[in-house]
Every structure is written in structure tokens, then in C-alpha cells.
Design an enzyme around this catalytic site. Sequence first.
Site, PDB file in Angstrom:
ATOM      1  N   ASP A   1      47.226  42.180  42.625  1.00  0.00           N
ATOM      2  CA  ASP A   1      48.080  41.674  43.689  1.00  0.00           C
ATOM      3  C   ASP A   1      49.537  41.965  43.359  1.00  0.00           C
ATOM      4  OD1 ASP A   1      45.894  40.688  45.017  1.00  0.00           O
ATOM      5  OD2 ASP A   1      46.081  38.661  44.167  1.00  0.00           O
TER       6      ASP A   1
ATOM      7  N   TYR B   1      41.931  38.604  31.722  1.00  0.00           N
ATOM      8  CA  TYR B   1      43.127  38.099  32.397  1.00  0.00           C
ATOM      9  C   TYR B   1      43.753  36.961  31.608  1.00  0.00           C
ATOM     10  CZ  TYR B   1      41.019  40.460  36.412  1.00  0.00           C
ATOM     11  OH  TYR B   1      40.467  41.379  37.254  1.00  0.00           O
TER      12      TYR B   1
ATOM     13  N   TYR C   1      37.314  37.786  41.577  1.00  0.00           N
ATOM     14  CA  TYR C   1      38.607  37.282  42.058  1.00  0.00           C
ATOM     15  C   TYR C   1      39.018  36.091  41.190  1.00  0.00           C
ATOM     16  CZ  TYR C   1      38.047  40.119  46.296  1.00  0.00           C
ATOM     17  OH  TYR C   1      37.905  41.146  47.182  1.00  0.00           O
TER      18      TYR C   1
END
Length: 425
Positions: free
Chosen positions: A248, A311, A383
Site C-alpha cells: 500500500d 512484516y 492481507y
Amino acid sequence: MDDQNIIEKSLKIVKKYPLCDHCLGSLFARLGKGLGNEKRGAALRRTIIMEMDRRVREGIEDESSLVTVLGNLSSEETKEIAIAMNLNIHELKRCYVCGNNWNELVKTWSKKILDYLDGMEFESFVVGCTNCGEMEERHRDLIAEFKLPYAENIKNSFKREIGKILKEELRKEPDFVDPDITIIIDLKNNELKLQIKPIYVYGIYKKLSRRCSQSIWKYECSVEGYLQEALNVFQAKEVVLHAAGREDVDVRTLGSGRPFIAKVVKPKRRYVDVTKIKYSNDDVYFEFIRYSNKDEVPRLKGEDSLKEKTYFAVVQCTETVTEDELKALEDFFQNTIVSQQTPTRVLHRRKDMVRTKKVYWVKAAKVDNTTFISLIKGEGGLYIKELISGDNGRTEPSFSSFLSKECKCVSLDVVWIEKPTLENT
Ligand SMILES: [Zn+2]
């Protein structure tokens, strides 16, 4: 008499139509390969003159038809022969097909192409001709009228002769399979088109900014925009980014960086040591590793969903979160399958469906009463923001649902992406 006899046949043609050596030769192009149309035509022209001379001497034809034939053999040499034979040809007619412009056309177009290619780097080329205009139509009519099975399409002759000149001038080889440059001539519309083979470069990028999009879009800053700058040495028309997945706008990609292939469209330069290109600023960092090819693009993109990613997230909760709860969270998300309905925020561009993705592990450490940091390793395509928030139940289980309090991802970084299994990577 054998009606395919080439002397007989060409004599019949030049009694009716004036032709230059090239165009006469092209009507029998597949005979005597290697001669070239000009020489083939000259051989026929000289033989025709001798044959007509014989016929006149033997009373088979009269002198006036010899004069007609000579006038139709549009070559400077014909004039000299006529003078030597004491024949008065009033005019040497212009070639019915090319108007005696053939050699000039070949010369002009070769020059035009050479000017066009000036300063362009390439190894191989091929010449094509889509249309030779009215010349082609007249040539085709002749072939049909006299039924000439050994003729070639005049386009072939045109592109071959230009190809020969280019090969000599450029000292480069034609390549009919996969040329760097394809030159297409359209005589009818007086157009020259160049198809330049794109170049592909494999590399990785890091996105250091939370205000930068991946592709050129509505944001002032984009990875793709910077990529164009980074590769401006190719003097290309355009550079397109094909990345292994995307992040993003507000997500950084750090650590291993994200693999990508840059497609360099219409490059003027081709021979660049890409490993020497350095480009970085406050927003991005690029590393160019090697040249790639177009087959690797779909593989890079296709494999992405299978590749593991790690992440780093900062998570904010509405209520106090304890060390024990975070320990339980870590245990719970060990090799856990998560079901994710397309996130609300991407519904406008993605199909609404449920995907199952695996979370390999989660690490969490408390920062203050309502905040913790977390490392998450998951399958490609998971996600993360929704894994944390739950997206109103569309992702299940989630950090929110497991902890029974609303959690929100306030900052996210991709810190590790598994490398694609392409050749040489
Ligand atoms: Zn001609």
C-alpha cells in the site's frame, strides 16, 4: 513450342510492356537463385535482343517489332546497342512497373532508415515491407496476365535490397527470428515504422516512504516514476514496473526489498552495465541485478502469491493489552489458516471472494498499555492490516477477534520477501 520457355515468355511481355532490368528479372525471381533481379533481368534483356536480331535476319519478325522491343527494354545499355545495330529508337520508354525509379527508391529509403537509426544501439535487425503501393499492383497484374509462376512479390525484392544495403552500412546481421529492431516500410502511405525490442531488467526495490505509490498514479511520488528516472540511461520511451506483489501507499518495503522486472520500452541504448546503476533517495532504493526477459514477467508475478513474506506492524488497541494476551496471540497464530474475504478497502478493484491464507508465525511485544509491535510471517497475498483489524469480521480469525478488543495496524513495513525462483536469481 514449350510455352513456359523463359525467352518466349519474356519476349511476349516486353513486346507489350516496357520494363527495366530489375522489374523484368523479378518476374522470374525464383530461377537462378543468387543472381539478383537486376542481373537476371539484364541477362534476359540481352538474350531477347539477340533472339529478336535472329528473327529479323531470318525474316520471322520485321524490324519495326525489333525497334518496339528495344524501346521497351529500359536500360542505358539498350541505347548503345541500338546505335551499334543502326536502329533508330525514338524513345526509351519508362518501366511500366517502377517508372525507372527502382534504384532511386531503394537508395532513398535506405538513407531514410539509416538516418532514423542514427545513434540507436542494436545488434540485429530485419526489414519488412507492408505495401509497395501502385507499383505492387501493376507488378501483380503482370504476373496474372502472363501467368508467371517464378515471379516474386515485389515487396520481397524491395525489403531484400534495402536489407543488403543496411547490412553493409551498419555492419550488422539481419535476424529473422528475434531481431532487436524491426523496420517496416509502407510505400503506399510513405511511412516508416520501427519496432524496437524492449529490454527487461531484474532488480529489487525498497520503498522507504509512506506517501509513495507503487505505480504511477495520483500520488506525486511513485516507485515506477523513480524507476523511469533510474533507468533514463536507456533513453527509452517508457519504463514499466512489473513487481512481485505490491504494498500500500502507506506501507514501506525494507529489508530484502521487493523483486521486480523493469520493462524498458523503445530503448535507444541497449548495452548498459545495469549492475553499475545506482539510484536511491529518501523515498526509494533500487538495486539492478541482471538483464531479464519477457518470459520471466508472468513467472515473477504468478509466483508471488506462493512466496512467503515477513512484516513488521505497530498495533494500537482500544483497550489495555497484557503480556499474557500477547503470548497467547503468538501461540494461537502458529501455522494458522486465516479466511479473508476481499478487504473493504480494495473491493473497488478486486473481486469479492474468500481466500484462505496461512500465517506461519506471529511475534508480539508490548510497547505501552494499548500498543504493541508485531512481526508476522505469512503466505503471499495475506492481507496484514485485515489480519490485525478483522475488517468487521471479513477476516477470521484476526488479532481483534482473538484478543476480543479492537486492534488497528497503525504502521506497517514489509521486511522480508522470499526471492522468486527465476533463472540466475
Ligand atoms: Zn522497373
